[in-house]
Design a protein around this motif. Structure first.
Motif, PDB file in Angstrom:
ATOM      1  N   LEU A  69       3.751 -25.466  47.724  1.00  0.00           N
ATOM      2  CA  LEU A  69       2.669 -25.590  48.712  1.00  0.00           C
ATOM      3  C   LEU A  69       3.098 -25.053  50.068  1.00  0.00           C
ATOM      4  O   LEU A  69       2.297 -24.447  50.782  1.00  0.00           O
ATOM      5  CB  LEU A  69       2.221 -27.048  48.829  1.00  0.00           C
ATOM      6  CG  LEU A  69       1.373 -27.533  47.651  1.00  0.00           C
ATOM      7  CD1 LEU A  69       1.225 -29.051  47.686  1.00  0.00           C
ATOM      8  CD2 LEU A  69      -0.009 -26.865  47.660  1.00  0.00           C
ATOM      9  N   ASP A  91       0.982 -22.383  51.940  1.00  0.00           N
ATOM     10  CA  ASP A  91       0.491 -22.643  53.302  1.00  0.00           C
ATOM     11  C   ASP A  91       0.882 -21.486  54.235  1.00  0.00           C
ATOM     12  O   ASP A  91       0.090 -21.051  55.080  1.00  0.00           O
ATOM     13  CB  ASP A  91       1.115 -23.930  53.869  1.00  0.00           C
ATOM     14  CG  ASP A  91       0.713 -25.194  53.111  1.00  0.00           C
ATOM     15  OD1 ASP A  91      -0.313 -25.174  52.419  1.00  0.00           O
ATOM     16  OD2 ASP A  91       1.438 -26.199  53.224  1.00  0.00           O
ATOM     17  N   HIS A 132       6.019 -25.126  57.599  1.00  0.00           N
ATOM     18  CA  HIS A 132       5.264 -25.717  56.488  1.00  0.00           C
ATOM     19  C   HIS A 132       6.171 -26.513  55.553  1.00  0.00           C
ATOM     20  O   HIS A 132       5.746 -27.533  55.003  1.00  0.00           O
ATOM     21  CB  HIS A 132       4.496 -24.628  55.737  1.00  0.00           C
ATOM     22  CG  HIS A 132       3.352 -24.108  56.540  1.00  0.00           C
ATOM     23  ND1 HIS A 132       2.265 -24.884  56.872  1.00  0.00           N
ATOM     24  CD2 HIS A 132       3.148 -22.908  57.139  1.00  0.00           C
ATOM     25  CE1 HIS A 132       1.425 -24.183  57.612  1.00  0.00           C
ATOM     26  NE2 HIS A 132       1.943 -22.988  57.792  1.00  0.00           N
ATOM     27  N   ARG A 137       5.426 -30.376  54.521  1.00  0.00           N
ATOM     28  CA  ARG A 137       5.315 -30.829  53.131  1.00  0.00           C
ATOM     29  C   ARG A 137       6.441 -31.794  52.773  1.00  0.00           C
ATOM     30  O   ARG A 137       6.247 -32.743  52.007  1.00  0.00           O
ATOM     31  CB  ARG A 137       5.309 -29.616  52.178  1.00  0.00           C
ATOM     32  CG  ARG A 137       4.055 -28.756  52.293  1.00  0.00           C
ATOM     33  CD  ARG A 137       2.807 -29.503  51.848  1.00  0.00           C
ATOM     34  NE  ARG A 137       1.606 -28.671  51.905  1.00  0.00           N
ATOM     35  CZ  ARG A 137       0.401 -29.091  51.534  1.00  0.00           C
ATOM     36  NH1 ARG A 137       0.219 -30.322  51.097  1.00  0.00           N
ATOM     37  NH2 ARG A 137      -0.639 -28.289  51.627  1.00  0.00           N
ATOM     38  N   GLN A 183       5.432 -35.149  53.999  1.00  0.00           N
ATOM     39  CA  GLN A 183       4.447 -35.764  53.092  1.00  0.00           C
ATOM     40  C   GLN A 183       5.158 -36.394  51.898  1.00  0.00           C
ATOM     41  O   GLN A 183       4.821 -37.494  51.461  1.00  0.00           O
ATOM     42  CB  GLN A 183       3.458 -34.716  52.570  1.00  0.00           C
ATOM     43  CG  GLN A 183       2.380 -34.342  53.568  1.00  0.00           C
ATOM     44  CD  GLN A 183       1.401 -33.337  52.983  1.00  0.00           C
ATOM     45  OE1 GLN A 183       1.719 -32.597  52.052  1.00  0.00           O
ATOM     46  NE2 GLN A 183       0.204 -33.296  53.543  1.00  0.00           N
ATOM     47  N   THR A 207      -1.798 -36.591  47.748  1.00  0.00           N
ATOM     48  CA  THR A 207      -2.116 -35.418  48.582  1.00  0.00           C
ATOM     49  C   THR A 207      -1.427 -34.179  48.011  1.00  0.00           C
ATOM     50  O   THR A 207      -2.032 -33.110  47.857  1.00  0.00           O
ATOM     51  CB  THR A 207      -1.605 -35.626  50.041  1.00  0.00           C
ATOM     52  OG1 THR A 207      -2.161 -36.832  50.529  1.00  0.00           O
ATOM     53  CG2 THR A 207      -1.976 -34.463  50.942  1.00  0.00           C
ATOM     54  N   THR A 227      -3.103 -33.257  44.648  1.00  0.00           N
ATOM     55  CA  THR A 227      -4.456 -32.697  44.822  1.00  0.00           C
ATOM     56  C   THR A 227      -4.367 -31.278  45.398  1.00  0.00           C
ATOM     57  O   THR A 227      -5.059 -30.362  44.952  1.00  0.00           O
ATOM     58  CB  THR A 227      -5.279 -33.595  45.784  1.00  0.00           C
ATOM     59  OG1 THR A 227      -5.237 -34.919  45.279  1.00  0.00           O
ATOM     60  CG2 THR A 227      -6.714 -33.137  45.900  1.00  0.00           C
ATOM     61  N   ASP A 228      -3.515 -31.103  46.400  1.00  0.00           N
ATOM     62  CA  ASP A 228      -3.380 -29.775  47.010  1.00  0.00           C
ATOM     63  C   ASP A 228      -2.789 -28.773  46.017  1.00  0.00           C
ATOM     64  O   ASP A 228      -3.185 -27.607  45.974  1.00  0.00           O
ATOM     65  CB  ASP A 228      -2.486 -29.836  48.264  1.00  0.00           C
ATOM     66  CG  ASP A 228      -3.160 -30.582  49.412  1.00  0.00           C
ATOM     67  OD1 ASP A 228      -4.340 -30.957  49.275  1.00  0.00           O
ATOM     68  OD2 ASP A 228      -2.494 -30.787  50.448  1.00  0.00           O
ATOM     69  N   TYR A 229      -1.840 -29.258  45.220  1.00  0.00           N
ATOM     70  CA  TYR A 229      -1.213 -28.372  44.222  1.00  0.00           C
ATOM     71  C   TYR A 229      -2.256 -27.962  43.180  1.00  0.00           C
ATOM     72  O   TYR A 229      -2.406 -26.779  42.880  1.00  0.00           O
ATOM     73  CB  TYR A 229      -0.031 -29.102  43.580  1.00  0.00           C
ATOM     74  CG  TYR A 229       0.740 -28.291  42.567  1.00  0.00           C
ATOM     75  CD1 TYR A 229       1.782 -27.453  42.953  1.00  0.00           C
ATOM     76  CD2 TYR A 229       0.436 -28.367  41.210  1.00  0.00           C
ATOM     77  CE1 TYR A 229       2.504 -26.712  42.013  1.00  0.00           C
ATOM     78  CE2 TYR A 229       1.150 -27.633  40.266  1.00  0.00           C
ATOM     79  CZ  TYR A 229       2.182 -26.816  40.681  1.00  0.00           C
ATOM     80  OH  TYR A 229       2.880 -26.089  39.749  1.00  0.00           O
ATOM     81  N   ALA A 277      -5.421 -27.880  43.478  1.00  0.00           N
ATOM     82  CA  ALA A 277      -6.447 -27.014  44.089  1.00  0.00           C
ATOM     83  C   ALA A 277      -5.939 -25.578  44.246  1.00  0.00           C
ATOM     84  O   ALA A 277      -6.733 -24.644  44.330  1.00  0.00           O
ATOM     85  CB  ALA A 277      -6.854 -27.571  45.453  1.00  0.00           C
ATOM     86  N   SER A 278      -4.628 -25.407  44.268  1.00  0.00           N
ATOM     87  CA  SER A 278      -4.049 -24.066  44.422  1.00  0.00           C
ATOM     88  C   SER A 278      -3.662 -23.443  43.092  1.00  0.00           C
ATOM     89  O   SER A 278      -3.213 -22.293  43.046  1.00  0.00           O
ATOM     90  CB  SER A 278      -2.762 -24.145  45.271  1.00  0.00           C
ATOM     91  OG  SER A 278      -3.073 -24.463  46.595  1.00  0.00           O
TER      92      SER A 278
END
Ligand code: BTN
Length: 250
Positions: free
Chosen positions: A90, A94, A176, A180, A183, A191, A194-196, A198-199
Motif C-alpha cells: 500500500l 500510495d 507513505h 502505513r 497504521q 483499514t 480494506t485498502d489492500y 480495494a487496490s
C-alpha cells in the motif's frame, strides 16, 4: 556511504553507488550490529539484484529506486506477516497515486501500472520462534528506465510520459511507508485489509485459475487474515497460499 538523521523509517540512509543486492547488504549490516529499525540501504546499481524465486532483478544504473528497509515489527506474530506485506504494497501504491500514476496490487506483492509490473517487493524475515525478529524489505521501483529485457515490466516514465526525480519518489515512499507502518502498529487491520482489497488487481472479477492440472473459474474475493487468496468458485470458498494457484488469464 552517507549517513543521515535518526528515528523514523528512512531517516538513516546508507547510500552506495553499487552493491550486489541491497537486501543482502541490509541483512549483513543488521547482523553486524550496524543497522537498526527504520534504516534504509539504497544504491544506484545492483550487480546481483534478486527477485522472487531466485530471479534476477533488472535495473539500469541510476534510473530507479532500489532499496531495502530494515524493520523490526516486534508487535507482529509470525502469522500476521500478511499485514506487513499489505502495508508495504500500500505504501508503494500510495506513492504512485500521489504522483498521478494509477496502479493496482497483483496478489501477493507486485505493483502494476497499466498491465505492466512497475515495482517488485522482496520481503525476507528473520524469525525467532513465532515472532518476526527483523524484516528486510527490498523494493525495486522502476522510475526512469525506458526499456526492459523482461517482458511485462514498466516504469513511471513509461506510464506517465515524463521523467521523475528519484529523490522525490524516495521521499514520498518513505512518507507513505511511515504512515502505513503506523497504521499497522496501531492494529488498524481492517483499514489495511480494506485498502489492500480495494487496490487488488482483479478484485471482484471472475478469472480463470490453475491449481496443478485443475483449471477452474473463480471470483476473487480478497485476501484472508493468513494472506491466502480467497476465491469463490461456483459458491464454494477456496483459499490459496502464494504459489498454490496461478492465473491463467489476465
Ligand atoms: C520481485 O521479483 O518482484 C521482487 C523484486 C525485488 C527487487 C528489489 S530491488 C532492491 C532489493 N534488493 C534486491 O536484491 N531485491 C530487492
Amino acid at each position: 556511504m552517507t549517513l543521515t538523521g535518526e528515528e523514523k523509517i528512512g531517516m538513516r540512509c546508507f547510500r552506495f553507488q553499487e552493491l550486489p543486492s541491497t537486501n543482502d547488504t541490509a541483512r549483513s549490516l543488521f547482523h553486524d550490529g550496524v543497522l537498526r529499525h527504520g534504516d534504509v540501504v539504497l544504491c544506484q546499481y545492483q550487480t546481483k539484484g534478486r527477485g522472487q524465486e531466485q530471479a534476477n532483478w533488472e535495473s539500469e544504473p541510476g534510473q530507479n529506486v532500489l532499496l531495502s528497509c530494515l524493520l523490526e515489527p516486534a508487535f507482529l506474530e509470525a502469522e500476521q506477516q500478511i499485514y506487513l506485506n499489505m502495508a508495504i504494497c500500500l505504501s508503494v501504491a500510495d506513492t504512485l497515486r500521489e504522483n498521478a500514476i494509477a496502479c493496482t496490487i497483483k496478489w501477493p506483492n507486485d505493483i502494476l501500472a497499466g498491465q505492466g509490473k512497475v515495482c517488485g517487493i522482496l520481503i525476507e524475515n528473520g524469525l525467532i520462534q513465532d515472532r518476526i525478529r527483523y524484516s528486510v524489505v527490498g523494493i525495486g521501483l522502476n522510475v526512469n528506465q525506458k526499456s526492459f529485457a523482461a517482458s511485462g515490466a514498466t516504469s513511471l516514465t513509461m506510464i506517465g510520459g515524463r521523467s521523475f526525480e528519484t529523490g522525490m519518489i524516495f521521499d514520498s515512499l518513505m512518507n507513505h511507508l511511515n504512515l502505513r507502518w503506523n497504521q499497522m502498529k496501531a492494529g488498524e487491520w481492517s483499514t489495511l485489509r480494506t485498502d489492500y482489497d480495494a487496490s487488488l488487481y482483479g478484485f471482484g472479477t471472475t478469472r480463470q485459475w490453475k491449481q496443478g492440472r485443475r483449471h477452474f473459474s473463480g471470483i476473487m474475493k480478497g485476501v484472508d487474515d493468513s494472506g491466502r487468496l480467497v476465491l469463490d468458485s461456483d459458491g464454494q470458498i477456496l483459499r490459496f497460499h502464494n504459489k498454490e494457484v496461478q492465473w491463467i488469464t489476465d
